[in-house]
Design a protein around this motif. Structure first.
Motif, PDB file in Angstrom:
ATOM      1  N   TRP A  24      14.628   8.899 -10.021  1.00 27.96           N
ATOM      2  CA  TRP A  24      14.289   9.880 -11.057  1.00 27.96           C
ATOM      3  C   TRP A  24      14.000  11.257 -10.454  1.00 27.96           C
ATOM      4  CZ3 TRP A  24      16.435   8.800 -15.176  1.00 27.96           C
ATOM      5  CH2 TRP A  24      16.492   7.503 -15.657  1.00 27.96           C
ATOM      6  N   TRP A  27      17.443  12.509 -10.095  1.00 21.83           N
ATOM      7  CA  TRP A  27      18.015  12.826 -11.407  1.00 21.83           C
ATOM      8  C   TRP A  27      17.659  14.244 -11.848  1.00 21.83           C
ATOM      9  CZ3 TRP A  27      21.420  10.942 -14.831  1.00 21.83           C
ATOM     10  CH2 TRP A  27      21.353  11.387 -16.155  1.00 21.83           C
ATOM     11  N   GLN A  28      16.406  14.630 -11.682  1.00 16.65           N
ATOM     12  CA  GLN A  28      16.001  15.971 -12.093  1.00 16.65           C
ATOM     13  C   GLN A  28      16.752  17.042 -11.305  1.00 16.65           C
ATOM     14  OE1 GLN A  28      14.122  16.575 -14.700  1.00 16.65           O
ATOM     15  NE2 GLN A  28      13.762  14.397 -15.050  1.00 16.65           N
ATOM     16  N   ARG A  31      20.790  16.979 -12.486  1.00 14.36           N
ATOM     17  CA  ARG A  31      21.201  17.301 -13.855  1.00 14.36           C
ATOM     18  C   ARG A  31      22.067  18.562 -13.957  1.00 14.36           C
ATOM     19  NH1 ARG A  31      18.546  15.521 -18.674  1.00 14.36           N
ATOM     20  NH2 ARG A  31      19.881  17.092 -19.671  1.00 14.36           N
ATOM     21  N   ALA A  95      10.544   3.836 -16.270  1.00 13.13           N
ATOM     22  CA  ALA A  95      10.118   5.052 -15.567  1.00 13.13           C
ATOM     23  C   ALA A  95      10.955   6.273 -15.937  1.00 13.13           C
ATOM     24  CB  ALA A  95      10.199   4.827 -14.051  1.00 13.13           C
ATOM     25  N   ALA A  96      11.912   6.108 -16.841  1.00  8.76           N
ATOM     26  CA  ALA A  96      12.810   7.209 -17.182  1.00  8.76           C
ATOM     27  C   ALA A  96      12.065   8.334 -17.889  1.00  8.76           C
ATOM     28  CB  ALA A  96      13.935   6.703 -18.086  1.00  8.76           C
ATOM     29  N   PRO A  97      12.554   9.561 -17.765  1.00  6.95           N
ATOM     30  CA  PRO A  97      11.976  10.666 -18.529  1.00  6.95           C
ATOM     31  C   PRO A  97      12.279  10.478 -20.009  1.00  6.95           C
ATOM     32  CG  PRO A  97      13.978  11.370 -17.437  1.00  6.95           C
ATOM     33  CD  PRO A  97      13.687   9.988 -16.929  1.00  6.95           C
ATOM     34  N   PRO A  98      11.553  11.164 -20.890  1.00 11.34           N
ATOM     35  CA  PRO A  98      11.847  11.050 -22.329  1.00 11.34           C
ATOM     36  C   PRO A  98      13.296  11.439 -22.623  1.00 11.34           C
ATOM     37  CG  PRO A  98       9.766  12.205 -21.961  1.00 11.34           C
ATOM     38  CD  PRO A  98      10.416  12.062 -20.618  1.00 11.34           C
ATOM     39  N   ASP A 100      16.428  13.175 -24.365  1.00 14.06           N
ATOM     40  CA  ASP A 100      16.602  14.507 -24.942  1.00 14.06           C
ATOM     41  C   ASP A 100      17.911  14.515 -25.737  1.00 14.06           C
ATOM     42  OD1 ASP A 100      18.648  14.762 -23.034  1.00 14.06           O
ATOM     43  OD2 ASP A 100      17.321  15.760 -21.602  1.00 14.06           O
ATOM     44  N   GLU A 104      19.940   9.534 -23.039  1.00 12.39           N
ATOM     45  CA  GLU A 104      18.981   8.448 -23.231  1.00 12.39           C
ATOM     46  C   GLU A 104      19.305   7.386 -22.186  1.00 12.39           C
ATOM     47  OE1 GLU A 104      20.127   7.845 -27.315  1.00 12.39           O
ATOM     48  OE2 GLU A 104      21.095   5.926 -26.838  1.00 12.39           O
TER      49      GLU A 104
END
Length: 350
Positions: A24, A27-28, A31, A95-98, A100, A104
Motif C-alpha cells: 500500500w 500503491w500511493q 498511482r 488494509a486498503a485505502p478507502p 474512490d 475499489e
C-alpha cells in the motif's frame, strides 16, 4: 478491461515493498503512473507495474483489474482457490485505502452481472459463457452442488485448459467465495451431460441450496481413533474456512479427564466438569465473536480436544489460555499455530 497474472519466481528480486504495508505504500507512489495506463488500456504497462508489487505479497497470488461496482475499476488480488493464501488476500484488502471514484479493492473475484455477455479467447477458440451448460448434482446431506461443465469448444481443448476455463466461468457466475462455499466436485465434460441446464440457471440453484443452510447447526459424530478407541465428536456444520478468512490461527485445547467409562469416554464428575467448561468457553467466545469460533471438539481415550480458530491479531489465544487455568483433572494443554487451510479439522470440513 480485465487482466490477471501470477508473479514469476525469477522476478522476485525486483519486488517493490515488503508485505501488505509495503504494497500500500507502493500503491500511493505508483498511482500517478498507473492511472493513465489503465485509462489508456495499456495492458503491458499495467502488468509491468502491478505484477512485481503483487508478487511482493506472495508469488502465487493472482491479480486482475476488472470493472468496479462503485468505482471505475476494481483491483482484485485473490488466492484463486488456494486456502493457504486466502487470509493473506483478505488482510491485503482490509488494509486498503478507502475506495474512490477510480479504484475499489477486493480479495476475491465478484460475480459479474454481465457474465453471460462475456466471450474470451481460450486456446484460440471463442469461449462464450452463454453457451456453457451444467450437469448439476447435490449429494445427499451435503451443502454443495457437484458440477459437470460443458461447452462446445471443450472437445478441442486439453484437460487443464478446460478446467481453467470452467473455474473462471464459475467465478464470474457465482463469485469466487460462493464457489468455495457451495460448489463441490468440478468436472469439465466434452459431451453435454444428461439434464444439463444453461449457465443462467446456476446462481438460482446455488441460492436455493444456500437457503437450506442459513441456521447454525452442529453435527454429532461417532467413530474410532487410529488405535481403535471409541471417539465422539461435535462439529459445526457447514464448516468452511472461506466463511472466516481472517481466522487462520489454530488454537487446540487438550483437557485430560479422570472419570471415564469402559470406552474411554467422559463419565460422572468428568462429564459434569467438561459441560461446565463448555459453558464458560461459550461465554468467552461470545465476547470474542468477531475474533474466534469453535470449530469442533472430540473426546477419546481420556482426553477432550477442542479446536478453535481465531484472528491472530486478536487476544483470543491469551484469553482462552486464561480459561483453562482452572482445569483440575490433569494438566491441560494449549497449542497455538498458523493453519489457514484449517487442516487440523479437515475431516470435519464441509
Amino acid at each position: 478491461m480485465r487482466l490477471f497474472g501470477r508473479k514469476d519466481a525469477e522476478e522476485e528480486a525486483d519486488r517493490p515493498g515488503d508485505g501488505v504495508a509495503g504494497f500500500w505504500a507502493w500503491w500511493q507512489e505508483a498511482r500517478p503512473r498507473l492511472d493513465p495506463l489503465v485509462a489508456a488500456g495499456a495492458a503491458e504497462g499495467i502488468e509491468e507495474l502491478l505484477a512485481p508489487a503483487v508478487g511482493a505479497l506472495h508469488p502465487d497470488l493472482v491479480w486482475e483489474v476488472a470493472p468496479g461496482r462503485n468505482a471505475a475499476h476494481a483491483l482484485v488480488v485473490t488466492a484463486a482457490g488456494d486456502a493457504e493464501l486466502r487470509s493473506l488476500a483478505h488482510r491485503w484488502a482490509k488494509a486498503a485505502p478507502p475506495a474512490d471514484l477510480l479504484w475499489e479493492f477486493h480479495p476475491s473475484r465478484r460475480a459479474n452481472p454481465q457474465a453471460l455477455e462475456l466471450t474470451l479467447d481460450v486456446g484460440g477458440f471463442e469461449f462464450a459463457l452463454d453457451k456453457l451448460a451444467f450437469g448439476l448434482r447435490v449429494p445427499r446431506n451435503q451443502p454443495r452442488v457437484d458440477v459437470a461443465a460443458y461447452h462446445p469448444i471443450f472437445s478441442e481443448l486439453d484437460e487443464e485448459t478446460r478446467l481453467e476455463a470452467t473455474l473462471l466461468a464459475l467465478d464470474w457466475l457465482l463469485g469466487e467465495d460462493d464457489v468455495a462455499r457451495w460448489v463441490g466436485e468440478i468436472t469439465p465434460a466434452t459431451f453435454q451431460p444428461i439434464d444439463a441446464v444453461a449457465a443462467v440457471h446456476l446462481p438460482a440453484v446455488v441460492a436455493d441450496l444456500a437457503s437450506n443452510h442459513q441456521d447454525e447447526e452442529w453435527l454429532s459424530l461417532e467413530g474410532r481413533t487410529g488405535e481403535g478407541a471409541s471417539l465422539v465428536a461435535v462439529a459445526r456444520f457447514p464448516l468452511r474456512p472461506v466463511d472466516h478468512p481472517l481466522f487462520d490461527q489454530h488454537i487446540e485445547i487438550t483437557l485430560p479427564y479422570a472419570h471415564r467409562d469402559d470406552d474411554g469416554l467422559p463419565a460422572g464428575e468428568s462429564l459434569t466438569a467438561l459441560r461446565d467448561f463448555e459453558e464458560r468457553l461459550a461465554a468467552r467466545l461470545l465476547e470474542l465473536r468477531d475474533d474466534a469460533l469453535l470449530a469442533a471438539q472430540l473426546s477419546a481415550a481420556g482426553h477432550r480436544v477442542v479446536h478453535l480458530y481465531a484472528d491472530p491479531d486478536s487476544d483470543a489465544a491469551t484469553r482462552v489460555e486464561e480459561l483453562i487455568a482452572s482445569w483440575k483433572e490433569g494438566e491441560p494443554r494449549i497449542d497455538v499455530g498458523s493453519d489457514p487451510a484449517w487442516a487440523a479439522v479437515s475431516p470435519f470440513l464441509s
